[in-house]
Write an enzyme that holds these catalytic residues in place. Structure first.
Site, PDB file in Angstrom:
ATOM      1  N   ASP A  78      24.315  73.630 160.107  1.00 29.43           N
ATOM      2  CA  ASP A  78      24.159  74.202 161.455  1.00 29.43           C
ATOM      3  C   ASP A  78      25.497  74.661 162.023  1.00 29.43           C
ATOM      4  O   ASP A  78      26.559  74.250 161.567  1.00 29.43           O
ATOM      5  CB  ASP A  78      23.520  73.176 162.393  1.00 29.43           C
ATOM      6  CG  ASP A  78      24.386  71.947 162.599  1.00 29.43           C
ATOM      7  OD1 ASP A  78      24.921  71.419 161.607  1.00 29.43           O
ATOM      8  OD2 ASP A  78      24.547  71.513 163.762  1.00 29.43           O
ATOM      9  N   GLU A 139      24.622  68.612 162.700  1.00 30.03           N
ATOM     10  CA  GLU A 139      25.914  67.927 162.845  1.00 30.03           C
ATOM     11  C   GLU A 139      26.500  68.189 164.222  1.00 30.03           C
ATOM     12  O   GLU A 139      27.060  67.303 164.861  1.00 30.03           O
ATOM     13  CB  GLU A 139      26.884  68.409 161.758  1.00 30.03           C
ATOM     14  CG  GLU A 139      28.125  67.520 161.584  1.00 30.03           C
ATOM     15  CD  GLU A 139      29.289  67.867 162.497  1.00 30.03           C
ATOM     16  OE1 GLU A 139      30.226  67.061 162.593  1.00 30.03           O
ATOM     17  OE2 GLU A 139      29.269  68.935 163.153  1.00 30.03           O
TER      18      GLU A 139
HETATM   19 ZN   LIG Z   1      31.813  71.067 161.410  1.00 26.31          ZN
END
Ligand SMILES: [Zn+2]
Length: 371
Positions: A78, A139
């Site tokens: 992401d 993340e």
């Molecule tokens: Zn990163």
């Protein structure tokens, strides 16, 4: 086609697939079919149901042909916003976006490095033990993908390819983080007619904050207030303020002490002034810390040295997926992969750094095999 243009092409393919946090479906599908083309066994775990993101984590295995130390590498799929419709531009030895979006080198440089390594392992017939790859989702939204990760990886240790800074930077320690929300409740009253009957939540909040240790607490500990919300007309004593704050420390005891100090400041003032407070706190992730004698750090240092670079071992002030993998019993440190100015539209990566990522990974793989 040279190795140079292959990894650059791969990188560009990756960054031009939109994958803002929560919307990792397209890149996950792309990577699953890429692994299939490369003859690498890969699957998606079931964590999308837990995280609410459109894809879970992808786990791939490169089976070993030699007995050494099984290891793993991780990067995240992401990106932050604005990350749609990225148009990479190569200029003066760097890859940039067109200035309207981020570039997404964070963390597609890591993914491109892993994919290029798979090609090179085969082409150069490099002996290695089992290598696992974990490509996480979410993340950037609080490490949710790695937080939900539950697979059993039979590895000794691993590396997150997810830090800014040149190749050679080794993040041997990263802090714990806690998030706190304070709702301070006072009592409303007409501010002109009967202010003495009211209790101002804004005044209580201001007094409490002035008592809180904030900013840089010590070499290992920081704290910050990110949001302060209290709103109303001037003729009413404001009865509610919401504060959102965080604290970080490389040391869990210090983190808990810091949280306590912030809570106590709120409690003390609200009690004294006759208000009330609702306090909510959550530990987002836990610290990790390794020394230069730990295998996970030692291997990375030697790999960097083998590349002719200087190993820069240092703690970080930020968390990464590595924090969660450590918590799950998988020693993991984070490595610099060369990207700069992340989370901004000026984000860039030098071509020379991007090209060096697979060499770093291969050196680690070779060292793990010689153990
Ligand atoms: Zn990163």
């Amino acid at each position: 086609m040279s190795k140079h243009s292959r990894i650059v092409k791969q990188f560009i393919d990756l960054v031009t697939i939109d994958s803002e946090s929560g919307k990792e479906r397209d890149i996950a599908d792309y990577l699953l079919s890429l692994f299939e083309e490369l003859g690498i066994e890969a699957y998606e775990d079931g964590t999308a149901e837990i995280t609410g993101h459109s894809a879970g984590n992808i786990i791939a295995k490169i089976p070993g042909n030699s007995k050494g130390t099984p290891i793993f590498f991780t990067s995240h799929m992401d990106t932050v916003v604005p990350g749609n419709n990225i148009k990479p531009i190569i200029k003066d030895g760097y890859i940039y976006s067109d200035g309207k979006t981020i570039l997404g080198a964070d963390d597609k440089a890591g993914i491109a490095g892993i994919i290029e390594t798979i090609h090179q392992l085969k082409e150069d017939a490099i002996d290695h033990d089992d290598i696992y790859i974990v490509l996480t989702s979410g993340e950037e939204t609080g490490l949710v993908g790695s937080g939900a990760f539950q697979e059993d990886l039979p590895v000794q240790y691993g590396y997150a390819l997810d830090s800014n800074g040149e190749i050679g930077k080794i993040i041997s320690a990263a802090p714990s983080q806690a998030r706190m929300s304070f709702v301070i409740k006072g009592k409303s009253s007409h501010a002109g007619v009967s202010p003495e009957k009211g209790i101002s939540a804004i005044t209580m909040a201001a007094k409490a904050i002035s008592k809180m240790p904030l900013g840089r607490i010590d070499a290992e500990t920081t704290a910050n207030i990110g949001s302060f919300e209290g709103k109303g007309p001037t003729n009413i004593v404001c009865d509610q303020v919401s504060i959102i704050a965080e604290a970080r420390s490389l040391n869990q005891d210090k983190l808990e002490k810091q949280i306590q100090a912030m809570e106590e400041a709120i409690m003390e003032v609200t009690e004294k002034m006759g208000g009330a407070a609702e306090i909510d706190k959550k530990q987002m992730y836990y610290a990790y810390s390794y020394t230069e004698s730990d295998a996970v750090v030692k291997t990375a240092m030697q790999a960097v040295t083998n590349l002719g670079r200087k190993a820069e071992v240092q703690p970080s002030g930020g968390g990464s997926d590595a924090n969660h993998f450590n918590r799950k019993g998988l020693p993991t440190i984070n490595l610099g992969v060369g990207y700069e100015f992340i989370h901004t539209k000026q984000e860039r990566i030098a071509l020379s750094e991007l090209e060096l990522i697979p060499s770093l990974i291969k050196e680690i793989i070779k060292l793990a095999n010689s153990k």
